[in-house]
Design a protein around this motif. Structure first.
Motif, PDB file in Angstrom:
ATOM      1  N   GLU A 185       0.824   1.935  55.426  1.00 36.40           N
ATOM      2  CA  GLU A 185       1.744   2.553  54.465  1.00 36.40           C
ATOM      3  C   GLU A 185       2.466   3.752  55.092  1.00 36.40           C
ATOM      4  O   GLU A 185       3.663   3.955  54.848  1.00 36.40           O
ATOM      5  N   HIS A 233      10.079  -3.043  50.986  1.00 35.91           N
ATOM      6  CA  HIS A 233      10.810  -3.867  50.028  1.00 35.91           C
ATOM      7  C   HIS A 233       9.981  -4.251  48.793  1.00 35.91           C
ATOM      8  O   HIS A 233      10.436  -5.030  47.957  1.00 35.91           O
ATOM      9  N   GLY A 234       8.760  -3.726  48.718  1.00 36.75           N
ATOM     10  CA  GLY A 234       7.908  -4.007  47.562  1.00 36.75           C
ATOM     11  C   GLY A 234       7.506  -5.460  47.476  1.00 36.75           C
ATOM     12  O   GLY A 234       7.216  -5.957  46.385  1.00 36.75           O
ATOM     13  N   GLU A 235       7.479  -6.134  48.581  1.00 38.79           N
ATOM     14  CA  GLU A 235       7.136  -7.560  48.619  1.00 38.79           C
ATOM     15  C   GLU A 235       5.639  -7.739  48.886  1.00 38.79           C
ATOM     16  O   GLU A 235       5.055  -6.958  49.629  1.00 38.79           O
TER      17      GLU A 235
END
Length: 159
Positions: free
Chosen positions: A86, A153-155
């Motif tokens: 992260e 991208h929050g994927e």
């Protein structure tokens, strides 16, 4: 964003080249990826400290010849800053927001990186205090870059 992986030595094992190709394909959705390999120097058995320094310097000169002035350089080094996935994702995102669009990750040979390369680097990144084969490090690096873009991208991505 353009990501360049500068690495000492060629990958010989098929399973590594297959993995690198797979992550290169996956990354093509998120960035332009270039992988540049420079020749490694053979280290004779029983090489002393002076010989090892000379070998790193030769490999370092080859790496530096591919680093452009506008590149943001991240050297992979044991003594670098350790980041979580992260944190790496956030760092790459921040660099992009700062207008940095050309990032080079540099992987040394079996002896590591020369002082000249480390001085040119804008930052040093450590994946572990352990030593990994440089061929495997390429796969790990590409996987983490891919994971970084997925996080940005929050994927979903497996944990």
């Amino acid at each position: 964003m353009k990501i360049t992986v500068l690495a000492v030595g060629k990958i010989k094992e098929r399973f590594y080249t297959d993995a690198v190709s797979e992550y290169a394909k996956r990354l093509s959705r998120y960035c332009r990826l270039e992988i540049v390999e420079v020749a490694d120097e053979k280290t004779p058995d029983g090489a002393g400290e002076a010989m090892e320094r000379k070998i790193k310097e030769k490999e370092g000169e080859r790496l530096l010849s591919h680093i452009k002035d506008n590149m943001y350089v991240i050297a992979l080094a044991i003594e670098g800053k350790a980041r979580s996935s992260e944190e790496l994702s956030g760092r790459l995102n921040t660099l992009g927001l700062q207008g940095i669009s050309d990032i080079a990750f540099v992987i040394g040979g079996s002896l590591g990186l020369s002082e000249a390369v480390l001085k040119r680097a804008d930052e040093a990144l450590s994946f572990s205090r352990m030593t990994f084969p440089h061929q495997l490090m390429r796969v790990i690096l590409l996987e983490q870059i891919y994971r970084s873009f997925k996080i940005q991208h929050g994927e979903p991505y497996h944990k």
